[in-house]
Design an enzyme around this catalytic site. Structure first.
Site, PDB file in Angstrom:
ATOM      1  N   ARG A  48      -0.392   4.770   6.803  1.00  0.00           N
ATOM      2  CA  ARG A  48      -0.989   4.632   5.478  1.00  0.00           C
ATOM      3  C   ARG A  48      -2.471   4.282   5.540  1.00  0.00           C
ATOM      4  O   ARG A  48      -3.288   4.812   4.788  1.00  0.00           O
ATOM      5  CB  ARG A  48      -0.231   3.565   4.674  1.00  0.00           C
ATOM      6  CG  ARG A  48       1.110   4.023   4.112  1.00  0.00           C
ATOM      7  CD  ARG A  48       2.172   4.320   5.145  1.00  0.00           C
ATOM      8  NE  ARG A  48       2.443   3.137   5.972  1.00  0.00           N
ATOM      9  CZ  ARG A  48       3.051   3.160   7.169  1.00  0.00           C
ATOM     10  NH1 ARG A  48       3.411   4.318   7.715  1.00  0.00           N
ATOM     11  NH2 ARG A  48       3.274   2.054   7.843  1.00  0.00           N
ATOM     12  N   CYS A  82       6.398  -2.573   2.500  1.00  0.00           N
ATOM     13  CA  CYS A  82       5.128  -2.182   3.119  1.00  0.00           C
ATOM     14  C   CYS A  82       4.082  -2.256   2.023  1.00  0.00           C
ATOM     15  O   CYS A  82       4.186  -1.547   1.011  1.00  0.00           O
ATOM     16  CB  CYS A  82       5.200  -0.768   3.694  1.00  0.00           C
ATOM     17  SG  CYS A  82       3.595  -0.114   4.228  1.00  0.00           S
ATOM     18  N   THR A  84       0.751  -1.453   2.124  1.00  0.00           N
ATOM     19  CA  THR A  84      -0.194  -0.339   2.048  1.00  0.00           C
ATOM     20  C   THR A  84       0.433   0.881   1.391  1.00  0.00           C
ATOM     21  O   THR A  84      -0.263   1.650   0.708  1.00  0.00           O
ATOM     22  CB  THR A  84      -0.722   0.016   3.444  1.00  0.00           C
ATOM     23  OG1 THR A  84      -1.061  -1.183   4.139  1.00  0.00           O
ATOM     24  CG2 THR A  84      -1.969   0.881   3.356  1.00  0.00           C
ATOM     25  N   THR A 126      -3.823  -4.964   5.656  1.00  0.00           N
ATOM     26  CA  THR A 126      -4.424  -3.894   6.442  1.00  0.00           C
ATOM     27  C   THR A 126      -5.743  -3.471   5.802  1.00  0.00           C
ATOM     28  O   THR A 126      -6.008  -3.739   4.621  1.00  0.00           O
ATOM     29  CB  THR A 126      -3.504  -2.664   6.516  1.00  0.00           C
ATOM     30  OG1 THR A 126      -3.372  -2.104   5.205  1.00  0.00           O
ATOM     31  CG2 THR A 126      -2.133  -3.031   7.075  1.00  0.00           C
ATOM     32  N   LYS A 163       3.601  -4.321  15.461  1.00  0.00           N
ATOM     33  CA  LYS A 163       4.266  -3.026  15.502  1.00  0.00           C
ATOM     34  C   LYS A 163       4.704  -2.665  16.920  1.00  0.00           C
ATOM     35  O   LYS A 163       5.660  -1.902  17.106  1.00  0.00           O
ATOM     36  CB  LYS A 163       3.349  -1.949  14.933  1.00  0.00           C
ATOM     37  CG  LYS A 163       3.134  -2.076  13.426  1.00  0.00           C
ATOM     38  CD  LYS A 163       2.229  -0.980  12.905  1.00  0.00           C
ATOM     39  CE  LYS A 163       2.018  -1.087  11.400  1.00  0.00           C
ATOM     40  NZ  LYS A 163       3.235  -0.834  10.620  1.00  0.00           N
ATOM     41  N   CYS A 193       0.398  -7.939   4.133  1.00  0.00           N
ATOM     42  CA  CYS A 193       0.862  -6.886   5.032  1.00  0.00           C
ATOM     43  C   CYS A 193       2.163  -7.413   5.597  1.00  0.00           C
ATOM     44  O   CYS A 193       2.213  -8.559   6.055  1.00  0.00           O
ATOM     45  CB  CYS A 193      -0.145  -6.609   6.141  1.00  0.00           C
ATOM     46  SG  CYS A 193       0.535  -5.615   7.504  1.00  0.00           S
TER      47      CYS A 193
END
Length: 227
Positions: A48, A82, A84, A126, A163, A193
């Site tokens: 994203r 999520c 974003t 982010t 991640k 985030c």
């Protein structure tokens, strides 16, 4: 009880943590008291932040594909763990008759639950989330954000480490940024985030209110299901 759809995989660990939080926060004495849930965890959704900041592949078709799967499974509302991805909220909303609970609204409700009624509020997320001003335009508080050097030198590398399942390495840089925002006058810090709360949880509790947007979204889902 109504069926909840979770549009996940962005990233997979954040989606799994959402399911854990949803289970732990639900008032329940037995299996049957929990919320029926379908998790669509598809990590193939294009990045994203890359899409928004660097002109990368549009994630909306993949997001809509997930929505179609949740519709077919009989879900009656959708949450997206999520932040974003909410940059494509309008496109997703136009693609479905189902309500999509907005994570920024959940964060605002969590601030009120914590007794935070005035800003400024520190905001970590982010680069895509910050660039799209998802919180700045919707949260209802003045937001303080890290400067570009801090964002690219500390926050984004830490998100990448989560991640990559290297969570233990992320507490120090993320806590440093959160404390910096608090020192600038933030009355609370929103972890905007869903990877960031995982890193913050890997070390000692911070000395000021923080909003875990995974938990906030889980509370919003519970409120919807119990209504």
């Amino acid at each position: 009880m109504k069926m909840l759809g979770v549009l996940g995989g962005m990233g997979p660990l954040a989606s799994a943590e959402f399911m854990r939080q949803l289970t732990l926060l639900t008032p329940a004495d037995r299996d049957q008291d929990h919320i029926p849930t379908v998790l669509w965890s598809d990590p193939r959704v294009p990045d994203r932040t890359a899409a928004r900041v660097h002109g990368g592949e549009d994630p909306l078709p993949a997001l809509v594909r997930g929505i179609r799967g949740l519709e077919a499974a009989g879900c009656e509302a959708i949450v997206i763990p999520c932040n974003t991805a909410h940059g494509w909220y309008e496109g997703m909303r136009e693609a479905t008759r189902l309500p999509i609970l907005h994570i920024v609204d959940a964060a605002a409700a969590e601030l009120r639950r914590l007794g935070v009624n005035e800003g400024p509020i520190g905001l970590m997320g982010t680069s895509g989330t910050l660039a799209m001003r998802l919180y700045q335009e919707r949260l209802g508080f003045e937001c303080l954000t890290p400067d570009a050097e801090i964002q690219e030198g500390f926050v984004m590398p830490a998100v990448g480490l989560v991640k990559a399942n290297r969570i233990e390495e992320t507490y120090a840089p993320l806590a440093l940024v959160a404390r910096g925002l608090h020192a600038q006058g933030a009355s609370a810090v929103v972890l905007g985030c869903t990877e960031i709360p995982l890193g913050i949880a890997a070390g000692p509790e911070l000395e000021f209110p923080v909003v875990d947007t995974i938990a906030a979204l889980a509370r919003a889902a519970i409120d919807w299901a119990k209504a």
